[in-house]
Design a protein around this motif. Structure first.
Motif, PDB file in Angstrom:
ATOM      1  N   ALA A  14       0.829  -1.206   0.000  1.00  0.00           N
ATOM      2  CA  ALA A  14       0.000   0.000   0.000  1.00  0.00           C
ATOM      3  C   ALA A  14       0.867   1.262   0.000  1.00  0.00           C
ATOM      4  O   ALA A  14       0.532   2.259  -0.652  1.00  0.00           O
ATOM      5  CB  ALA A  14      -0.948  -0.001   1.186  1.00  0.00           C
ATOM      6  N   ALA A  15       1.977   1.229   0.732  1.00  0.00           N
ATOM      7  CA  ALA A  15       2.886   2.382   0.739  1.00  0.00           C
ATOM      8  C   ALA A  15       3.472   2.601  -0.659  1.00  0.00           C
ATOM      9  O   ALA A  15       3.599   3.748  -1.113  1.00  0.00           O
ATOM     10  CB  ALA A  15       3.986   2.177   1.773  1.00  0.00           C
ATOM     11  N   ASP A  16       3.797   1.522  -1.353  1.00  0.00           N
ATOM     12  CA  ASP A  16       4.277   1.643  -2.736  1.00  0.00           C
ATOM     13  C   ASP A  16       3.181   2.196  -3.655  1.00  0.00           C
ATOM     14  O   ASP A  16       3.470   2.964  -4.574  1.00  0.00           O
ATOM     15  CB  ASP A  16       4.760   0.289  -3.262  1.00  0.00           C
ATOM     16  CG  ASP A  16       6.061  -0.162  -2.610  1.00  0.00           C
ATOM     17  OD1 ASP A  16       6.751   0.669  -1.978  1.00  0.00           O
ATOM     18  OD2 ASP A  16       6.368  -1.369  -2.725  1.00  0.00           O
ATOM     19  N   PHE A  17       1.942   1.808  -3.410  1.00  0.00           N
ATOM     20  CA  PHE A  17       0.818   2.338  -4.185  1.00  0.00           C
ATOM     21  C   PHE A  17       0.696   3.848  -3.967  1.00  0.00           C
ATOM     22  O   PHE A  17       0.463   4.604  -4.912  1.00  0.00           O
ATOM     23  CB  PHE A  17      -0.477   1.613  -3.793  1.00  0.00           C
ATOM     24  CG  PHE A  17      -1.686   2.047  -4.558  1.00  0.00           C
ATOM     25  CD1 PHE A  17      -1.774   1.866  -5.929  1.00  0.00           C
ATOM     26  CD2 PHE A  17      -2.774   2.613  -3.906  1.00  0.00           C
ATOM     27  CE1 PHE A  17      -2.903   2.251  -6.643  1.00  0.00           C
ATOM     28  CE2 PHE A  17      -3.907   3.004  -4.605  1.00  0.00           C
ATOM     29  CZ  PHE A  17      -3.966   2.820  -5.980  1.00  0.00           C
ATOM     30  N   ALA A  18       0.889   4.297  -2.730  1.00  0.00           N
ATOM     31  CA  ALA A  18       0.847   5.736  -2.434  1.00  0.00           C
ATOM     32  C   ALA A  18       1.937   6.467  -3.210  1.00  0.00           C
ATOM     33  O   ALA A  18       1.700   7.560  -3.750  1.00  0.00           O
ATOM     34  CB  ALA A  18       1.000   5.971  -0.934  1.00  0.00           C
ATOM     35  N   ILE A  19       3.110   5.883  -3.290  1.00  0.00           N
ATOM     36  CA  ILE A  19       4.206   6.490  -4.053  1.00  0.00           C
ATOM     37  C   ILE A  19       3.844   6.549  -5.533  1.00  0.00           C
ATOM     38  O   ILE A  19       4.092   7.561  -6.203  1.00  0.00           O
ATOM     39  CB  ILE A  19       5.524   5.719  -3.826  1.00  0.00           C
ATOM     40  CG1 ILE A  19       5.992   5.902  -2.376  1.00  0.00           C
ATOM     41  CG2 ILE A  19       6.602   6.165  -4.809  1.00  0.00           C
ATOM     42  CD1 ILE A  19       7.112   4.969  -1.957  1.00  0.00           C
ATOM     43  N   GLU A  51      -4.286  -5.273  -1.141  1.00  0.00           N
ATOM     44  CA  GLU A  51      -3.723  -4.236  -0.270  1.00  0.00           C
ATOM     45  C   GLU A  51      -3.841  -2.853  -0.904  1.00  0.00           C
ATOM     46  O   GLU A  51      -4.162  -1.873  -0.225  1.00  0.00           O
ATOM     47  CB  GLU A  51      -2.270  -4.565   0.068  1.00  0.00           C
ATOM     48  CG  GLU A  51      -2.164  -5.786   0.958  1.00  0.00           C
ATOM     49  CD  GLU A  51      -0.769  -6.360   1.025  1.00  0.00           C
ATOM     50  OE1 GLU A  51      -0.384  -6.773   2.133  1.00  0.00           O
ATOM     51  OE2 GLU A  51      -0.073  -6.402  -0.008  1.00  0.00           O
ATOM     52  N   GLU A  52      -3.622  -2.778  -2.219  1.00  0.00           N
ATOM     53  CA  GLU A  52      -3.792  -1.505  -2.925  1.00  0.00           C
ATOM     54  C   GLU A  52      -5.256  -1.085  -2.942  1.00  0.00           C
ATOM     55  O   GLU A  52      -5.573   0.093  -2.818  1.00  0.00           O
ATOM     56  CB  GLU A  52      -3.271  -1.599  -4.361  1.00  0.00           C
ATOM     57  CG  GLU A  52      -1.782  -1.833  -4.481  1.00  0.00           C
ATOM     58  CD  GLU A  52      -1.426  -3.292  -4.687  1.00  0.00           C
ATOM     59  OE1 GLU A  52      -2.143  -4.185  -4.171  1.00  0.00           O
ATOM     60  OE2 GLU A  52      -0.416  -3.545  -5.363  1.00  0.00           O
ATOM     61  N   ALA A  53      -6.154  -2.057  -3.086  1.00  0.00           N
ATOM     62  CA  ALA A  53      -7.591  -1.751  -3.112  1.00  0.00           C
ATOM     63  C   ALA A  53      -8.053  -1.195  -1.769  1.00  0.00           C
ATOM     64  O   ALA A  53      -8.879  -0.268  -1.726  1.00  0.00           O
ATOM     65  CB  ALA A  53      -8.398  -2.987  -3.498  1.00  0.00           C
ATOM     66  N   VAL A  54      -7.539  -1.734  -0.681  1.00  0.00           N
ATOM     67  CA  VAL A  54      -7.878  -1.201   0.645  1.00  0.00           C
ATOM     68  C   VAL A  54      -7.418   0.256   0.750  1.00  0.00           C
ATOM     69  O   VAL A  54      -8.162   1.132   1.204  1.00  0.00           O
ATOM     70  CB  VAL A  54      -7.250  -2.058   1.766  1.00  0.00           C
ATOM     71  CG1 VAL A  54      -7.374  -1.357   3.123  1.00  0.00           C
ATOM     72  CG2 VAL A  54      -7.898  -3.436   1.808  1.00  0.00           C
ATOM     73  N   ALA A  55      -6.205   0.526   0.301  1.00  0.00           N
ATOM     74  CA  ALA A  55      -5.677   1.895   0.342  1.00  0.00           C
ATOM     75  C   ALA A  55      -6.509   2.825  -0.542  1.00  0.00           C
ATOM     76  O   ALA A  55      -6.839   3.943  -0.137  1.00  0.00           O
ATOM     77  CB  ALA A  55      -4.217   1.900  -0.099  1.00  0.00           C
ATOM     78  N   LEU A  59      -8.812   6.195   0.508  1.00  0.00           N
ATOM     79  CA  LEU A  59      -8.685   7.527  -0.090  1.00  0.00           C
ATOM     80  C   LEU A  59     -10.037   8.061  -0.557  1.00  0.00           C
ATOM     81  O   LEU A  59     -10.308   9.262  -0.448  1.00  0.00           O
ATOM     82  CB  LEU A  59      -7.706   7.485  -1.262  1.00  0.00           C
ATOM     83  CG  LEU A  59      -6.247   7.273  -0.881  1.00  0.00           C
ATOM     84  CD1 LEU A  59      -5.406   7.028  -2.125  1.00  0.00           C
ATOM     85  CD2 LEU A  59      -5.717   8.460  -0.085  1.00  0.00           C
ATOM     86  N   ILE A  60     -10.876   7.197  -1.062  1.00  0.00           N
ATOM     87  CA  ILE A  60     -12.215   7.619  -1.491  1.00  0.00           C
ATOM     88  C   ILE A  60     -13.063   7.946  -0.269  1.00  0.00           C
ATOM     89  O   ILE A  60     -13.786   8.942  -0.248  1.00  0.00           O
ATOM     90  CB  ILE A  60     -12.866   6.534  -2.360  1.00  0.00           C
ATOM     91  CG1 ILE A  60     -12.065   6.383  -3.658  1.00  0.00           C
ATOM     92  CG2 ILE A  60     -14.330   6.854  -2.655  1.00  0.00           C
ATOM     93  CD1 ILE A  60     -12.377   5.131  -4.433  1.00  0.00           C
ATOM     94  N   TYR A  74       2.860   7.141   5.392  1.00  0.00           N
ATOM     95  CA  TYR A  74       2.970   6.198   4.288  1.00  0.00           C
ATOM     96  C   TYR A  74       1.918   6.391   3.209  1.00  0.00           C
ATOM     97  O   TYR A  74       1.968   5.744   2.172  1.00  0.00           O
ATOM     98  CB  TYR A  74       2.915   4.764   4.825  1.00  0.00           C
ATOM     99  CG  TYR A  74       3.970   4.535   5.868  1.00  0.00           C
ATOM    100  CD1 TYR A  74       5.315   4.464   5.523  1.00  0.00           C
ATOM    101  CD2 TYR A  74       3.632   4.432   7.214  1.00  0.00           C
ATOM    102  CE1 TYR A  74       6.297   4.286   6.487  1.00  0.00           C
ATOM    103  CE2 TYR A  74       4.608   4.251   8.188  1.00  0.00           C
ATOM    104  CZ  TYR A  74       5.930   4.179   7.814  1.00  0.00           C
ATOM    105  OH  TYR A  74       6.901   4.008   8.766  1.00  0.00           O
ATOM    106  N   GLY A  75       0.956   7.277   3.426  1.00  0.00           N
ATOM    107  CA  GLY A  75      -0.059   7.573   2.421  1.00  0.00           C
ATOM    108  C   GLY A  75       0.467   8.563   1.407  1.00  0.00           C
ATOM    109  O   GLY A  75       1.593   9.072   1.528  1.00  0.00           O
TER     110      GLY A  75
END
Length: 145
Positions: A14-19, A51-55, A59-60, A74-75
């Protein structure tokens, strides 16, 4: 390190998705979020992007009434666009799919207390995205006899 806490961005994926969201052009951020949610909803078998879907759902939810701000380093650091209303239901569907996946993320928790906190977080986000319908006990109108 993997997963270090129970929040929506408290794992490496998820942290990588934020990046990735921060590195994307502003107009591409919604596309990235919509894509990960749609792929999770439509996935068969293993949910590779759970994990990306949860992040993304978190955000939504921030933009919804009752949504909680993302309070982690990490967001994403950059602002997200105003998300269209249809993403709320897609995000809620993705969380439902993740929560219903008995062999997925929920099964990865070694400590039952951590699993419980994580499930509570996901259910809270899902409730913000798709609040329960109004009670059926409330009449739509009164008929005077």
């Amino acid at each position: 390190m993997g997963t270090w806490d129970t929040g929506p961005f408290d794992n490496d994926t998820a942290a990588d998705f934020a990046i990735a969201l921060d590195n994307a052009n502003p107009e591409e951020r919604e596309v990235l979020i919509r894509g990960v949610l749609a792929r999770t909803v439509n996935a068969t078998g293993y949910l590779a992007e759970a994990e990306e879907a949860v992040a993304a759902a978190a955000l939504i939810a921030v933009q919804c009434p009752g949504g909680e701000p993302i309070d982690t380093a990490y967001g994403p650091e950059k602002a997200m666009p105003a998300f269209p209303a249809d993403l709320r239901m897609l995000a809620a569907e993705a969380l439902t799919r993740i929560l219903d996946d008995d062999s997925g993320l929920a099964a990865n928790w070694l400590d039952p207390a951590d699993a419980s906190r994580w499930l509570t977080t996901l259910n809270r986000i899902r409730t913000v995205l798709a609040p329960p319908p109004a009670s059926a006990d409330v009449p739509l109108f009164d008929i005077d006899s």
